[in-house]
Design a protein around this motif. Structure first.
Motif, short mmCIF file in Angstrom:
data_model
loop_
_atom_site.label_atom_id
_atom_site.label_comp_id
_atom_site.label_asym_id
_atom_site.label_seq_id
_atom_site.Cartn_x
_atom_site.Cartn_y
_atom_site.Cartn_z
N GLN A 24 0.83 -1.20 0.00
CA GLN A 24 0.00 0.00 0.00
C GLN A 24 0.87 1.26 0.00
O GLN A 24 1.97 1.27 0.54
CB GLN A 24 -0.91 0.00 1.24
N VAL B 64 -1.60 4.56 9.47
CA VAL B 64 -2.67 5.32 8.82
C VAL B 64 -3.59 5.90 9.90
O VAL B 64 -4.63 5.35 10.21
CB VAL B 64 -3.45 4.45 7.80
N GLU C 251 -7.53 6.28 9.61
CA GLU C 251 -8.40 5.10 9.57
C GLU C 251 -9.11 4.88 10.90
O GLU C 251 -10.26 4.46 10.93
CB GLU C 251 -7.62 3.86 9.15
N SER D 35 -13.09 4.72 11.25
CA SER D 35 -13.73 3.52 11.79
C SER D 35 -14.49 3.81 13.08
O SER D 35 -15.25 2.97 13.55
CB SER D 35 -12.69 2.43 12.02
N LYS E 219 -16.37 8.30 5.63
CA LYS E 219 -15.35 8.80 4.71
C LYS E 219 -16.02 9.72 3.70
O LYS E 219 -17.13 9.44 3.25
CB LYS E 219 -14.69 7.66 3.95
N ARG F 199 -14.23 7.41 -2.10
CA ARG F 199 -14.94 6.18 -2.42
C ARG F 199 -14.96 5.85 -3.91
O ARG F 199 -15.57 4.88 -4.30
CB ARG F 199 -16.38 6.28 -1.93
N CYS G 189 -3.83 1.29 -3.04
CA CYS G 189 -4.37 2.30 -2.11
C CYS G 189 -5.83 1.99 -1.81
O CYS G 189 -6.74 2.72 -2.21
CB CYS G 189 -4.21 3.69 -2.71
N TRP G 190 -6.08 0.90 -1.09
CA TRP G 190 -7.44 0.49 -0.78
C TRP G 190 -8.18 1.50 0.08
O TRP G 190 -9.40 1.57 0.05
CB TRP G 190 -7.45 -0.87 -0.10
N ARG G 191 -7.46 2.31 0.85
CA ARG G 191 -8.16 3.26 1.72
C ARG G 191 -8.69 4.46 0.93
O ARG G 191 -9.52 5.20 1.41
CB ARG G 191 -7.27 3.69 2.87
#
Length: 76
Positions: A23, A40, A43, A47, A52, A57, A64-66
């Motif tokens: 990542q 991170v 996050e 959470s 977000k 999205r 970069c999944w976030r």
């Protein structure tokens, strides 16, 4: 049953190992020098029940999944 067991054994022995994509790291400006952070911090904020923003999205890269790369700066 013996054929099934043999096929399962062959699949387990000869399948390629799965690799994960590394990542993108967060960026930290420290004394004018860019450093990489491998935590991170945002996050935990997201959470904790904070949604977000929609701009995080959209279509994303597997590295970069976030959905974002944080840029941080330490100032006195």
């Amino acid at each position: 049953m013996r054929i099934f067991s043999s096929l399962l054994l062959i699949l387990l022995l000869f399948t390629a190992p799965a690799f994960a994509t590394a990542q993108f790291s967060e960026l930290l400006d420290y004394n004018g020098k860019p450093e990489r952070m491998f935590s991170v911090p945002l996050e935990s904020y997201f959470s904790a029940g904070h949604p977000k923003p929609d701009m995080f999205r959209g279509p994303m890269c597997t590295a970069c999944w976030r959905g974002y790369v944080g840029k941080w700066k330490i100032m006195d």
